[in-house]
Structure formats: C-alpha cells, structure tokens
Scaffold this motif. Structure first.
Motif, mmCIF file in Angstrom:
data_model
loop_
_atom_site.group_PDB
_atom_site.id
_atom_site.type_symbol
_atom_site.label_atom_id
_atom_site.label_comp_id
_atom_site.label_asym_id
_atom_site.label_seq_id
_atom_site.Cartn_x
_atom_site.Cartn_y
_atom_site.Cartn_z
ATOM 1 N N GLN A 27 2.271 -0.180 -2.531
ATOM 2 C CA GLN A 27 3.140 0.785 -1.842
ATOM 3 C C GLN A 27 2.488 2.160 -1.851
ATOM 4 O O GLN A 27 2.340 2.786 -2.891
ATOM 5 C CB GLN A 27 4.508 0.829 -2.532
ATOM 6 C CG GLN A 27 5.544 1.656 -1.781
ATOM 7 C CD GLN A 27 6.915 1.542 -2.417
ATOM 8 O OE1 GLN A 27 7.236 0.542 -3.054
ATOM 9 N NE2 GLN A 27 7.722 2.575 -2.258
ATOM 10 N N ARG A 76 0.358 6.219 -4.893
ATOM 11 C CA ARG A 76 0.532 4.765 -5.023
ATOM 12 C C ARG A 76 1.584 4.495 -6.088
ATOM 13 O O ARG A 76 1.411 4.851 -7.254
ATOM 14 C CB ARG A 76 -0.785 4.083 -5.402
ATOM 15 C CG ARG A 76 -0.614 2.604 -5.712
ATOM 16 C CD ARG A 76 -1.940 1.903 -5.878
ATOM 17 N NE ARG A 76 -1.774 0.573 -6.476
ATOM 18 C CZ ARG A 76 -2.758 -0.311 -6.651
ATOM 19 N NH1 ARG A 76 -3.988 0.004 -6.264
ATOM 20 N NH2 ARG A 76 -2.530 -1.478 -7.208
ATOM 21 N N ARG A 95 4.359 -0.853 -9.442
ATOM 22 C CA ARG A 95 5.492 -1.769 -9.558
ATOM 23 C C ARG A 95 5.548 -2.407 -10.942
ATOM 24 O O ARG A 95 4.526 -2.704 -11.548
ATOM 25 C CB ARG A 95 5.371 -2.872 -8.505
ATOM 26 C CG ARG A 95 5.483 -2.378 -7.072
ATOM 27 C CD ARG A 95 5.114 -3.475 -6.112
ATOM 28 N NE ARG A 95 5.332 -3.111 -4.717
ATOM 29 C CZ ARG A 95 4.823 -3.773 -3.690
ATOM 30 N NH1 ARG A 95 4.062 -4.825 -3.902
ATOM 31 N NH2 ARG A 95 5.069 -3.390 -2.453
ATOM 32 N N HIS A 107 6.084 -8.888 -0.159
ATOM 33 C CA HIS A 107 6.414 -7.513 -0.528
ATOM 34 C C HIS A 107 5.349 -6.570 0.029
ATOM 35 O O HIS A 107 5.398 -5.373 -0.164
ATOM 36 C CB HIS A 107 6.466 -7.370 -2.053
ATOM 37 C CG HIS A 107 7.539 -8.186 -2.699
ATOM 38 N ND1 HIS A 107 8.848 -7.773 -2.765
ATOM 39 C CD2 HIS A 107 7.496 -9.408 -3.296
ATOM 40 C CE1 HIS A 107 9.573 -8.707 -3.383
ATOM 41 N NE2 HIS A 107 8.775 -9.698 -3.711
ATOM 42 N N SER A 136 2.274 6.120 -0.110
ATOM 43 C CA SER A 136 2.941 7.164 0.677
ATOM 44 C C SER A 136 2.041 8.394 0.699
ATOM 45 O O SER A 136 1.173 8.568 -0.154
ATOM 46 C CB SER A 136 4.304 7.523 0.073
ATOM 47 O OG SER A 136 4.158 8.001 -1.254
#
Length: 377
Positions: free
Chosen positions: A151, A161, A164, A147, A153
C-alpha cells in the motif's frame, strides 16, 4: 506430476508440518522444494531436511515461485504467518509480484495445524489441488482474495508505504537492516527521493538508515519493491545441541593456510559465502549472532566484530569451537569492518590466510585500542 513447493519462514518447519506436507505431496508426484528466509535455513538444518529442501539460494518467495513455474505442473506456497490474516496478506503480495500467476495452478497452505489455518487457491487451476490438500489436512479451502501489492501513498514529495500486520513494540527491517521500532499498530515508512526519512507510528534508528543506504555511497531504494519485515526472525526456537561433532581439525589448532570469508550485515548469505571456507569474519551484533548460528551447523568458526548494540532480531546464538567475538567501543564495528575488508580482503568477500593465528593477529592489530571485550568459544 511435478510439484514445486516454496517454504517461507522457520515456523512451519519447526512445527513439523513442512515435513508432513512434503511427504503428502511426494505421494502425488515429484516434489522440488525451495526455501525463503535466513532463519528458515537454520530450521531446515535443525530438522535435518537439507536433502529435501534446497537452502543454497536466497530467493524472495515470488522469485522462488517464478523459478518453479517453468519446470513444475503446480506450485504450493507453504507459510505460517504471525496470524492467519497476516499470512493471507503476505500471499496476496507474493501473488501480485509473479510474472504470470495464471501460468500454472498455485495454492497456499497457510498456518497448518492452527484453528484459523486454510488452504488457498490463487487461480482457477489451483482449485482441485487445494481441495485435495484441504481434505487430507482437514483444513478449509478458500479462494485467494487480492489485497494488491504493498500500500503506497504520496503526499507532496513524500512517498509512504504502509506496513501491514505490524504491532507496537516490533522492530522493523528493510532489506535486512533494522531501521526502527513500531510504537503503534499503524505504521508507515516515509521516503523522499529514494531515501527513508521517517517512520510514522514508530521510532527511527539512524544508524540503521546509514547501513541501509550504504553510508557515504548514499544508495537510494525503491520502497515499492523493498523487502520489509516486522517482528522476530524466528518465533519458534527448538533446542539445538551445543556439542557438534568435530568433523576436522579445528582451524584455530592448525598452522595450515585456509580460505576465509567476510560477512558484513548479510547474514542471509552465510551459507553461500562460507562455501569452501574454514572461517568467517562477521560484522555487526545481529549478523554475528545469526551467521554464527548458521555456521555452527556447518562446523565453521567465526570471528565476530560487534559493538554491543544488537538490534534485537537475533536470538540465543551458538558458535562453533574456536570462534571469538570481539566487542568494540560503541559505533566502531562497521568502521573496523570496512578496514578489515580493505586491508585484509582487498575489498573482496574472500581471502586466503597463512594461518588462523596470523589472521587473528592482523584483525586485533586493526582493532587496536577499540577492543572492549574478547570472548572465546
């Protein structure tokens, strides 16, 4: 065969599966087990497994695995996530941070004892060991799916961030500090120039941000590599005896000199900081509860400096006889903690005192009229 095991979190220990799996692996070769997570240390002590699981270090799972890859023939990550899906994503993040994930066979045993648990092999070399453990445990074997790392952006000057596996109502921690609460299942931490400025899908706790960035020091952080946790510290709570054996004269009954440590919002280091000390001064509501619970097992009393504003990550704590918890006026625990460090510890983590009573009197003098309630244990 030398097998390294990294155990993450308390649940897999509390359930008894860690002990069972370590016994299985010991039948295959020489096992070296390390731990990650503060409450995991308490779980190890509650399970009387200190002799087989190293709890002295405070390592992130990826660092613990890296430390074992050099001396072991294979490494196993043992975890029990909030859900099996969370556990798989956790494993993927850990793997993405290894120095070389293909150096030795690596497997993950996720949520043993659960219907959706599985044994994952994270490289081709781990397939045989994963298959063997899957057969022994009666768990399905799957190949690890990347994964990627966290994550991230970017929108203009903002870096975000995504968190999850978070659920509405859960508290959010960064590097051990509670910085907010989720109001939805879609939450992102907003950072500008290294400083957390917002929480999309959640509510920010300003005081938590002050602690995270070290107040006036205003220390930035790298949100890409920062440790982020959501939910409860320990979801499983086995019973703990409330009457530990007295292994020495209680320090508050003695007039002899002794070494004390100051634990200020770093409860995860309680074991290391208290090594060789007869008492600990703890700063913060949750720090006092967590550190007090850890040190209870080591027969070390604490003097807790709190202000009645727990973040909610702590649980029912146990304090060793002789402990005292001082509740101050709201917002004063951190201020008094700084004064204690400066005046009594000379800005260090340790100091020697002539007697417990003199130390206690010195602390009460610093606290002064800010004291609201004093509880003796």
């Amino acid at each position: 065969m030398k097998i390294g095991v990294v155990i993450h979190g308390p649940e897999v220990i509390d359930s008894g599966h860690a002990k069972h799996i370590l016994e299985m692996l010991s039948g295959m070769g020489e096992v070296t087990a390390k731990l990650g997570g503060t409450m995991g240390k308490i779980a190890v002590m509650d399970a009387l497994m200190e002799d087989c699981i190293d709890i002295k270090e405070s390592l992130k799972p990826s660092n613990a695995i890296d430390s074992l890859l050099g001396s072991c023939d294979a490494v196993c990550l043992l975890n029990h996530g909030k859900t099996a899906g969370n556990g798989l994503e956790f494993g993927s993040i850990v793997m993405s941070r290894l120095s070389d994930r293909n150096l030795k066979p690596i497997i993950q045993i996720e949520s043993p004892g659960c219907e959706d648990g599985s044994v994952i092999y994270w490289n081709d070399g781990g397939y045989d060991l994963a298959t063997k453990m899957g057969d022994l445990l009666g768990m399905p074997v799957t190949e690890g799916q990347d994964h990627g790392d966290v994550q991230i952006s970017t929108v203009g000057t903002k870096t975000m961030r995504k968190i999850r596996g978070v659920h509405a109502g859960e508290l959010i921690m960064i590097e051990g500090f509670v910085i907010g609460k989720a109001t939805s299942d879609d939450v992102s931490i907003v950072v500008e120039n290294g400083f957390v400025t917002g929480l999309e899908g959640g509510i920010i706790k300003e005081h938590g941000l002050e602690k995270l960035h070290m107040y006036e020091s205003m220390e930035p952080l790298d949100i890409r590599t920062a440790w982020v946790k959501t939910g409860a510290i320990r979801r499983s709570l086995p019973e703990v005896g409330t009457g530990p054996k007295r292994c020495h004269t209680l320090i508050h009954e003695s007039n002899s000199s002794f070494m004390a440590t100051l634990i200020d919002h770093i409860a995860e280091r309680s074991i290391e900081l208290a090594d060789g000390c007869k008492c600990a001064i703890t700063v913060g509501d949750d720090t006092t509860a967590i550190a007090g619970d850890i040190l209870y097992r080591l027969h070390v009393p604490v003097i807790g400096i709190t202000d009645g504003d727990p973040d909610g990550f702590s649980h029912t704590a146990h304090f060793y006889p002789g402990s005292q918890v001082l509740q101050l006026e709201p917002g004063w625990d951190d201020i008094i903690g700084k004064l204690i460090r400066n005046k009594l510890f000379d800005d260090n983590d340790r100091a020697r005192f002539d007697s417990f009573e003199k130390m206690r009197e010195s602390i009460l003098e610093i606290v002064g009229e800010k004291l609201v309630l004093l509880t003796n244990y």
